[in-house]
Design a protein around this motif. Structure first.
Motif, PDB file in Angstrom:
ATOM      1  N   SER A 101      49.182  46.670  25.137  1.00 21.70           N
ATOM      2  CA  SER A 101      49.062  47.067  26.548  1.00 21.70           C
ATOM      3  C   SER A 101      47.645  47.579  26.775  1.00 21.70           C
ATOM      4  N   PHE A 102      47.213  47.521  28.025  1.00 20.58           N
ATOM      5  CA  PHE A 102      45.851  47.927  28.349  1.00 20.58           C
ATOM      6  C   PHE A 102      45.833  49.341  28.910  1.00 20.58           C
ATOM      7  N   LEU A 103      44.851  50.111  28.499  1.00 26.32           N
ATOM      8  CA  LEU A 103      44.713  51.464  29.065  1.00 26.32           C
ATOM      9  C   LEU A 103      44.367  51.365  30.549  1.00 26.32           C
ATOM     10  N   HIS A 104      43.574  50.388  30.886  1.00 27.57           N
ATOM     11  CA  HIS A 104      43.346  50.054  32.280  1.00 27.57           C
ATOM     12  C   HIS A 104      42.860  48.623  32.305  1.00 27.57           C
ATOM     13  N   GLU A 105      42.850  48.049  33.442  1.00 26.31           N
ATOM     14  CA  GLU A 105      42.515  46.640  33.590  1.00 26.31           C
ATOM     15  C   GLU A 105      41.065  46.393  33.180  1.00 26.31           C
ATOM     16  N   PRO A 106      40.836  45.596  32.160  1.00 16.68           N
ATOM     17  CA  PRO A 106      39.449  45.323  31.792  1.00 16.68           C
ATOM     18  C   PRO A 106      38.795  44.389  32.799  1.00 16.68           C
ATOM     19  N   GLN A 107      37.498  44.613  33.056  1.00 19.92           N
ATOM     20  CA  GLN A 107      36.835  43.840  34.094  1.00 19.92           C
ATOM     21  C   GLN A 107      35.540  43.162  33.647  1.00 19.92           C
ATOM     22  N   ALA A 108      35.136  43.421  32.418  1.00 23.55           N
ATOM     23  CA  ALA A 108      33.902  42.766  31.961  1.00 23.55           C
ATOM     24  C   ALA A 108      34.067  42.384  30.492  1.00 23.55           C
ATOM     25  N   ASN A 109      33.263  42.968  29.618  1.00 23.50           N
ATOM     26  CA  ASN A 109      33.317  42.538  28.210  1.00 23.50           C
ATOM     27  C   ASN A 109      33.809  43.629  27.259  1.00 23.50           C
ATOM     28  N   MET A 110      34.465  44.636  27.816  1.00 19.72           N
ATOM     29  CA  MET A 110      34.909  45.763  27.008  1.00 19.72           C
ATOM     30  C   MET A 110      36.364  46.040  27.342  1.00 19.72           C
ATOM     31  N   ILE A 111      37.178  46.149  26.305  1.00 20.85           N
ATOM     32  CA  ILE A 111      38.631  46.230  26.472  1.00 20.85           C
ATOM     33  C   ILE A 111      39.148  47.479  25.782  1.00 20.85           C
ATOM     34  N   PHE A 112      39.990  48.220  26.455  1.00 21.45           N
ATOM     35  CA  PHE A 112      40.688  49.343  25.836  1.00 21.45           C
ATOM     36  C   PHE A 112      42.170  48.997  25.841  1.00 21.45           C
ATOM     37  N   ALA A 113      42.724  48.784  24.637  1.00 22.53           N
ATOM     38  CA  ALA A 113      44.106  48.306  24.548  1.00 22.53           C
ATOM     39  C   ALA A 113      44.860  49.050  23.460  1.00 22.53           C
ATOM     40  N   ASN A 114      46.137  49.288  23.730  1.00 23.56           N
ATOM     41  CA  ASN A 114      47.019  49.885  22.731  1.00 23.56           C
ATOM     42  C   ASN A 114      47.636  48.793  21.870  1.00 23.56           C
TER      43      ASN A 114
END
Lengths: 348, 348, 348, 348
Positions: free
Chosen positions: C279-292
């Motif tokens: 799952s995503f901590l918040h919607e990624p919008q470029a080239n950096m992703i924060f995901a659980n």
């Protein structure tokens, strides 16, 4: 009816007399006057700290900024309350004197809790050279909201700081007001509770303008002396600082003045408790009160010449019963008549 | 027999009385006291400068450092004499307050000449961003060697500075001593001679510890106020600074004290001229004397308790007739008896 | 499988070739090389800003710190997000370069809202010289959490800043990634949206180490040049900075690389969406992703050699399904095979 | 015919190749790349200093300023030559990085003598907190006037510094040129001669832009790392610094390049000696020459496109035979044909 601050009242007459008495002949400059030797001895006695390094400066901001710069490093962050004087009221002097250190705001209150402090220190943990490094912990007693840390509370904060090897600074602009509120010794409130350096306030407690800086470990004494001179805070005619401070410490004038200030506040608090429309933002514990009063009450006090800060809200407004917070500070000199007149007006 | 410095003598009794008189009730803090309004008005009158921005600080180093920081930039260099107080006696305070400006030492004397100044300014001319940029010119009157720039000499230096668009600062720690030596007006010695900012000294001329900083162009006033606060030099109980300065300016006390100090020095100079073994390093012009005396004479004075600096050489030595230089400073308070006793001992 | 940061990947081969090509004979130092003239012209064209002052430095921290120091004053506070790189990852460089300015943390997110900004600015309103003065507003696009401010959002923040006369700085370490995500022009994302100065990143987008600093109003250009030199960030063999940047700007390499990085991230995002335990901590919008991802998944990736930051929690722990956050950054160079291998492992 | 500086020539092709070779895949950032480990090992070997702390930065001013700030304190003064690069050519960077330290100019030459150093150190002796405190001694080898300190001369200066407990810094922007001129080891020219920290130059000797900072006592290593990051001089893509330096140290490229540069200068010197109208300001010892030539000769060279600094005087002037000084710097890359063409023109 002046309740705006304890930084605006008169000095105690004994202090003025000491200044006049000190004004005889020549005295060695830059802290080498004989009165300063007495000040040093007296403060070491009061703090039960025979090795302490002790210096005088003329402003609280100087005391705080120089003490913190000496305890820390430019690449560190100082942990303090978000309402700390060093953060809110010193125009970046701690940043300037430290060479660009940061201040990390701990919690959301005037009183830092051990939990909040540990959380804040942990948060600076994992970034190597990238984040600021952990630096001194600075607490204020009496706090900027008129509350008092107990010695046990200070010790608990120091214990957290020591876990991480961090030094502890106490901003004691109202040191004596806290001390008499706690009824403890100066040693108990400071080094016995883990404090490394103190800004020991005089100005807000009946001096024209003197604060002492006390380091319990004298290892950084010479660095402090250089920082003080480089900061332009070393007085040539130092005796006029010494004389104020010695008079302050003589016959416990400092404690007596603080007791008077706190008692004045207690009288004001008692009176306000009897007014139904008045309420306290939090329980006042020394000589500074934060209380809500209806707008119309403020207006009446204002018209009668009472001077104090409206802490939240504004006198301008339509609703006469809307509560606005006041900050009311009692110094040693305010007369009972003034307090009673204020209360009479407040009661309406 | 205290001739070590004019920074160690007593304050004038009228000043102490003014402090006591000011100690009544509450006064608005931070320079908002009514006495400060009078100080401002009086200094504007004295300097014939109705627009001047005027501030008080407690030390000469603060006055100089804050004034120079306000006039210049961190990447500049301040032009001053190699014996300037800002260079030799302020522990890098000008560098600290300016954020790392440099000091360029002009010539090899206490008095800067227009030629030396132009040469020094030219030398910083051709390196683009690589060298420091040209910054304020700072001169001292009375100089650190007891000599006095005439108004024409100041104007000549200012003219060179203005050629290059550089501001001029006057370190007037002994402003009044210079003024009465020159018998000119404060305006003539400052803005009429091209000076932009003055450190107007009080401490060395009979005050416990106050200096004024005066900017003739008020454009940088707010910046100065922020720098003063950030430097921890803004006093809450400011009235005790104001009261000193107002007493100083009342009934020309400042001029009277300077005349006394200069007259005391003149008495000492006259006496020394009559002593064959005494000679002057240069002609004294105000209240500070640099004179050679044989080692044995120094020893005799020393044994009798005379206090002053041996400026070159050392008391220890075999040759009793070897000349050692003394720095002898007369303040307003030194008694004729002291001077005469000194001269008697010096005459041998 | 390197997703730790876009600051660790290789430079684009065209950039390396440009460096080699630039390595011919002598070139005037310190930014006077002819390649820099082309860089300047090209960036002015890209930004539709023919007057812009443009400089190169080698690190993002230098770009940010020098830009902010030039926009503000030591007694001010910079308004930024609590997760801003300038606050969290520059070891007090902004404080150092500004001479001790403060950073005020606005809101509690990577993206500042106009409301939070207005509140924060208002909070510094009423303390005269006592509090820090309001200074520059600094925003980051792409943010430190991988989200993107729209041009309208930037304009809304600038509008608040302008209400109070405050300059706006854009930390564009990932400028191109934001631009291609928004599909707008460089002018629209900056000066047309009220931005005064930009740190225009190259290093995270395929350069060895170059960032441009762009001031749309050239009035402070000379001050910036002096600050850059004084900060030791002026390169003698400047052509090697210029050549990188010119190659970057040629044939839209900078946009192409950013598109590749964002597309790489999109591929990774799409793959993660298909994994139920991710799952995503918040919607990624470029080239950096924060995901659980579950701990066991992290362990599996880790064992297979995937490199990235565990953003919260720790690999050590008993519960294999406990979600731990990962920060996953895709640069232009990461291969589809790497992404697919990562996804295969993540899917379990 | 480019003789303006060795900071404007090309990098050695092997260095460019190393950059290209390093540009493969991902590498850990911030100095954690494997190439840096090799650089560290190689420099420790070269300097026979297995404990040395070694860091890379991109400019000589960064190397000098960060090294001096780490060795000293803000209230100190750095002893250096009046023509030292740190004084004349770094726009107050040493003052900025040190937090406001002063530079004391020793003697009147590019080479400091032990006597002049002792005199200068003594002169800061007697003012307690008032004067700046004694700080690091900084010397430059090759000096800014093209001369070389012998190892014995460095040792003699260090001995004076050590008498007073002061650390010694060597600005080695042209370290290799000095080393090959002296035909000694790196250890002999540094720690064996009492040097504590070195700015080990690469840029002027054939690198695009890298300098190493070496501390022989690693006690201050962590402080240096924090200062480097805080100064914005820590590169994320650090491998491109490492790769330059490793290529430089491989197969003694650094020594070979310096020998070529010095040999180029020797060829130029020999040729000039044969020209009756040419004379040297002082005996050149490495790759930098200060020589007088008649104005008409300069004019001829200038018209033919020779690039170098007229060091004193100006091309404009009536007298064709008036001698004007030139600074002529030979880098490793300048061709014999260029030198010979210059000489032919100079011979007239």
């Amino acid at each position: 009816m002046f309740f705006a601050s304890d930084n605006a009242g008169p000095a105690h007459p004994q202090v003025m007399q000491a200044l006049v008495d000190a004004n005889q002949g020549f005295a060695m400059p830059y802290g080498n006057d004989p009165i300063m030797a007495d000040v040093r001895a007296r403060l070491r006695e009061i703090f039960e700290a025979p090795e302490a390094a002790i210096y005088l400066v003329a402003t609280g901001t100087a005391a705080n900024s120089l003490a913190l710069a000496t305890l820390g490093q430019p690449w560190q962050t100082v942990f303090c309350s978000p309402v700390a004087h060093i953060h809110e009221d010193e125009c970046n002097a701690p940043e300037f004197y430290s060479g660009g250190a940061k201040l990390t705001l701990v919690g959301d209150s005037d009183k830092i809790t051990p939990e909040a402090l540990r959380t804040a220190i942990h948060a600076e943990e994992t970034r190597g050279v990238h984040g600021p490094q952990r630096g001194p912990v600075s607490i204020t007693n009496v706090t900027e909201r008129g509350r008092v840390y107990t010695c046990a509370e200070i010790a608990a904060l120091s214990a957290v700081a020591k876990e991480f090897g961090l030094p502890v600074h106490l901003d004691g602009a109202r040191f004596a007001n806290a001390l008499v509120a706690l009824d403890c010794t100066a040693a108990e409130m400071t080094w016995k509770a883990g404090v490394d350096a103190v800004s020991f306030g005089g100005t807000k407690n009946g001096l024209p303008g003197v604060e002492a800086v006390i380091f319990f470990d004298p290892a950084k004494a010479w660095e402090f002396e250089l920082r003080r001179k480089r900061g332009a805070h070393l007085f040539s005619k130092h005796r006029y600082l010494s004389a104020q401070m010695l008079a302050f410490l003589t016959d416990d004038l400092w404690l007596g003045s603080a007791r008077r200030a706190n008692a004045n506040a207690a009288r004001l608090i008692d009176g306000l408790r009897a007014i139904p429309a008045a309420s306290f933002l939090h329980e006042p514990q020394a000589n500074m009160i934060f209380a809500n009063l209806p707008r119309a009450t403020h207006q009446r006090l204002h018209d009668a010449g009472a001077v104090y800060y409206i802490w939240s809200g504004t006198l301008e407004g339509d609703d006469p019963v809307e509560p606005l917070a006041a900050r009311l500070v009692c110094d040693w000199s305010i007369g009972h008549d003034q307090i009673d007149q204020f209360l009479k007006l407040a009661a309406g």
